[in-house]
Design a protein around this motif. Structure first.
Motif, PDB file in Angstrom:
ATOM      1  N   ASN A   1       0.811  -1.209   0.000  1.00 14.65           N
ATOM      2  CA  ASN A   1       0.000   0.000   0.000  1.00 14.65           C
ATOM      3  C   ASN A   1       0.847   1.264   0.000  1.00 14.65           C
ATOM      4  N   TYR A   2       2.167   1.093   0.130  1.00 12.20           N
ATOM      5  CA  TYR A   2       3.136   2.180  -0.006  1.00 12.20           C
ATOM      6  C   TYR A   2       4.091   1.814  -1.146  1.00 12.20           C
ATOM      7  N   TYR A   3       4.841   2.809  -1.628  1.00 12.94           N
ATOM      8  CA  TYR A   3       5.778   2.574  -2.723  1.00 12.94           C
ATOM      9  C   TYR A   3       7.168   3.020  -2.281  1.00 12.94           C
ATOM     10  N   PRO A   4       8.178   2.130  -2.402  1.00 20.36           N
ATOM     11  CA  PRO A   4       9.517   2.486  -1.916  1.00 20.36           C
ATOM     12  C   PRO A   4      10.194   3.569  -2.748  1.00 20.36           C
ATOM     13  N   VAL A   5      10.962   4.405  -2.091  1.00 19.94           N
ATOM     14  CA  VAL A   5      11.763   5.412  -2.780  1.00 19.94           C
ATOM     15  C   VAL A   5      12.660   4.756  -3.819  1.00 19.94           C
ATOM     16  N   LEU A   6      13.177   3.561  -3.499  1.00 21.66           N
ATOM     17  CA  LEU A   6      14.075   2.848  -4.416  1.00 21.66           C
ATOM     18  C   LEU A   6      13.338   2.098  -5.513  1.00 21.66           C
ATOM     19  N   GLY A   7      11.999   2.142  -5.515  1.00 26.50           N
ATOM     20  CA  GLY A   7      11.247   1.327  -6.455  1.00 26.50           C
ATOM     21  C   GLY A   7      11.288  -0.136  -6.041  1.00 26.50           C
ATOM     22  N   PRO A   8      10.718  -1.041  -6.854  1.00 25.18           N
ATOM     23  CA  PRO A   8      10.731  -2.469  -6.515  1.00 25.18           C
ATOM     24  C   PRO A   8      12.117  -3.075  -6.732  1.00 25.18           C
ATOM     25  N   TYR A   9      12.930  -3.035  -5.718  1.00 26.65           N
ATOM     26  CA  TYR A   9      14.344  -3.367  -5.783  1.00 26.65           C
ATOM     27  C   TYR A   9      14.574  -4.870  -5.647  1.00 26.65           C
ATOM     28  N   ASP A  10      15.840  -5.240  -5.776  1.00 28.05           N
ATOM     29  CA  ASP A  10      16.256  -6.635  -5.645  1.00 28.05           C
ATOM     30  C   ASP A  10      17.144  -6.769  -4.414  1.00 28.05           C
ATOM     31  N   SER A  11      16.879  -7.792  -3.606  1.00 27.44           N
ATOM     32  CA  SER A  11      17.648  -7.993  -2.378  1.00 27.44           C
ATOM     33  C   SER A  11      19.061  -8.498  -2.625  1.00 27.44           C
ATOM     34  N   GLY A  12      19.404  -8.778  -3.869  1.00 29.49           N
ATOM     35  CA  GLY A  12      20.762  -9.164  -4.210  1.00 29.49           C
ATOM     36  C   GLY A  12      21.599  -8.016  -4.739  1.00 29.49           C
ATOM     37  N   ASP A  13      21.032  -6.820  -4.787  1.00 26.56           N
ATOM     38  CA  ASP A  13      21.720  -5.665  -5.353  1.00 26.56           C
ATOM     39  C   ASP A  13      22.626  -5.053  -4.293  1.00 26.56           C
ATOM     40  N   LEU A  14      23.792  -5.642  -4.120  1.00 22.41           N
ATOM     41  CA  LEU A  14      24.714  -5.267  -3.043  1.00 22.41           C
ATOM     42  C   LEU A  14      25.121  -3.805  -3.115  1.00 22.41           C
ATOM     43  N   ARG A  15      25.511  -3.332  -4.290  1.00 20.07           N
ATOM     44  CA  ARG A  15      26.040  -1.975  -4.395  1.00 20.07           C
ATOM     45  C   ARG A  15      24.950  -0.920  -4.540  1.00 20.07           C
ATOM     46  N   GLY A  16      23.722  -1.362  -4.795  1.00 14.54           N
ATOM     47  CA  GLY A  16      22.623  -0.434  -4.958  1.00 14.54           C
ATOM     48  C   GLY A  16      21.696  -0.428  -3.761  1.00 14.54           C
ATOM     49  N   ALA A  17      20.587  -1.157  -3.875  1.00 19.08           N
ATOM     50  CA  ALA A  17      19.549  -1.108  -2.849  1.00 19.08           C
ATOM     51  C   ALA A  17      20.042  -1.536  -1.478  1.00 19.08           C
ATOM     52  N   VAL A  18      20.789  -2.639  -1.413  1.00 19.58           N
ATOM     53  CA  VAL A  18      21.178  -3.162  -0.104  1.00 19.58           C
ATOM     54  C   VAL A  18      22.184  -2.226   0.577  1.00 19.58           C
ATOM     55  N   ALA A  19      23.091  -1.656  -0.189  1.00 25.73           N
ATOM     56  CA  ALA A  19      24.025  -0.682   0.389  1.00 25.73           C
ATOM     57  C   ALA A  19      23.267   0.526   0.929  1.00 25.73           C
ATOM     58  N   GLN A  20      22.251   0.965   0.189  1.00 24.50           N
ATOM     59  CA  GLN A  20      21.448   2.098   0.658  1.00 24.50           C
ATOM     60  C   GLN A  20      20.671   1.739   1.915  1.00 24.50           C
ATOM     61  N   HIS A  21      20.153   0.522   1.970  1.00 18.26           N
ATOM     62  CA  HIS A  21      19.462   0.076   3.180  1.00 18.26           C
ATOM     63  C   HIS A  21      20.348   0.216   4.409  1.00 18.26           C
ATOM     64  N   MET A  22      21.575  -0.196   4.289  1.00 17.75           N
ATOM     65  CA  MET A  22      22.468  -0.152   5.442  1.00 17.75           C
ATOM     66  C   MET A  22      22.810   1.280   5.838  1.00 17.75           C
ATOM     67  N   ARG A  23      22.917   2.179   4.869  1.00 23.46           N
ATOM     68  CA  ARG A  23      23.118   3.593   5.213  1.00 23.46           C
ATOM     69  C   ARG A  23      21.895   4.127   5.956  1.00 23.46           C
ATOM     70  N   TRP A  24      20.722   3.745   5.519  1.00 24.05           N
ATOM     71  CA  TRP A  24      19.504   4.180   6.195  1.00 24.05           C
ATOM     72  C   TRP A  24      19.393   3.572   7.600  1.00 24.05           C
ATOM     73  N   LEU A  25      19.767   2.309   7.733  1.00 25.35           N
ATOM     74  CA  LEU A  25      19.729   1.686   9.062  1.00 25.35           C
ATOM     75  C   LEU A  25      20.683   2.391  10.019  1.00 25.35           C
TER      76      LEU A  25
END
Length: 366
Positions: free
Chosen positions: A80-104
């Motif tokens: 019901n919400y839409y991510p800022v990163l769009g529908p990302y992939d959990s294997g995207d180490l240098r993209g989405a997952v790296a950003q997740h860790m910066r946000w955490l």
């Protein structure tokens, strides 16, 4: 948490069975009083549930999890919400997952609890990605052992040994120095198994957390968590479980969250919706959780539901008001008085304030 191709009850089914029907949105937010987050510092006592189960064609070769509810990504996703990163992939180490860790790290959460569905599962295959990205931000990784087919006490013991052998030397692998450098393993829906006595085989290396506050079902565990943000909104009586854990040297880690909605992921669901109320719900749940320790002490840990469980709308991961397609999505506009880009990260920053308040409370009781 809706499940696909699983043999166990869905998270939605669990919540519908345990939450009080018709939970109302909480109002009158209680702000973290006079304790500001220190830039770059994280709370090792603040754990947050993390889901490495998403996939898209660019990395996984096809969509995974985002299409639940018969939707068609990237415009229409099972949330019901839409991510800022769009529908990302959990294997995207240098993209989405790296950003997740910066946000955490921005959120001040020192331990992520990664959803894990058994040896060789998709989530197990993403474990190295999560560990690598977490290490770069000084975040530790614990484990959320989900109810995969055939899970019982013996299999969980085997899982703990497997995870320790495979990943235990990684610098991001969670170790709690206050508890013998043992690792946290949260067991979702632990009531599915009656006899957990086999867990004592790994007492020296694991803090295994039961997901219930039924005192008759937690004696073989090393701690207790609750997961369910809807239940926390109803302010259950946790005095008994907090005292039980304190008397036995167990960890008490109540769970809290900003809200809940799974209407798009599970059409026709019957689970109550828990409104975010522009952040008031989150503040009220934090305040209640921090007041749920034994006596005047705070709890040992808190566990946040969640960083990125998009299907159930419990995430603090940034959501955007700028969405594609024809579906309408909710967003964080107005949260804590913020608008635009600042609203997207409102829950990250509020988490950092509460985590700092939690650490201050723990320090005051040492």
């Amino acid at each position: 948490m809706p499940r696909t191709s699983r043999t166990s009850p869905s998270r939605r089914t669990f919540l519908a069975g345990t939450a009080a029907a018709g939970a109302a949105a909480l109002v009158g937010a209680t702000a973290p009083a006079a304790v500001a987050a220190s830039p770059g510092r994280v709370s090792r006592h603040t754990h947050i549930f993390y889901y490495p189960w998403y996939g898209n064609p660019d990395f996984y070769g096809q969509w995974r999890h985002w299409p639940q509810g018969s939707l068609t990504p990237p415009d229409d996703i099972s949330a019901n919400y839409y991510p800022v990163l769009g529908p990302y992939d959990s294997g995207d180490l240098r993209g989405a997952v790296a950003q997740h860790m910066r946000w955490l790290r921005q959120a001040g959460t020192g331990v992520l609890v990664s959803s894990w569905w058994g040896q060789g599962s998709y989530e197990d295959q993403q474990a190295e990605v999560v560990l690598e990205a977490a290490a770069k931000q000084g975040i530790q990784v614990a484990w959320h052992i989900e109810p995969y087919g055939g899970r019982d006490a013996d299999s969980v013991v085997a899982d703990i040994r497997y995870l320790t052998q495979k990943y235990g030397d990684h610098p991001a692998f969670h170790r709690d120095p206050e508890r013998g450098n043992r690792t946290a393993y949260y067991v979702f829906n632990s009531l599915l198994t009656v006899d957990w006595s086999a867990l004592h085989q790994v007492d020296d290396q694991a803090i295994v957390m039961a997901q219930t506050w039924d005192l008759s079902r937690i004696g073989d565990f090393g701690g207790v968590y609750t997961y369910d943000a809807i239940a926390t909104a109803n302010k259950p009586d946790w005095t008994g479980v907090a005292a039980f854990c304190a008397d036995r040297g167990m960890v008490w880690a109540p769970s809290l969250g900003p809200g809940y909605i799974d209407d798009r992921a599970v059409p026709g669901n019957t689970t109550p919706t828990l409104d975010r109320a522009d952040g008031s719900t989150y503040d009220q749940e934090w305040a209640y959780a921090l007041d749920s320790g034994n006596g005047d002490a705070p709890p040992d840990w808190v566990s946040i539901t969640s960083f990125n469980e998009w299907h159930e709308g419990t995430m603090i991961e940034p959501a955007t008001a700028r969405t594609p397609g024809t579906l309408e999505y909710l967003n964080f506009e107005g949260a804590y008085g913020r608008t635009g880009r600042r609203a997207e990260t409102a829950y990250l920053d509020r988490t950092a304030q509460w985590a700092a308040r939690f650490e201050a409370a723990l320090a005051a009781h040492r």
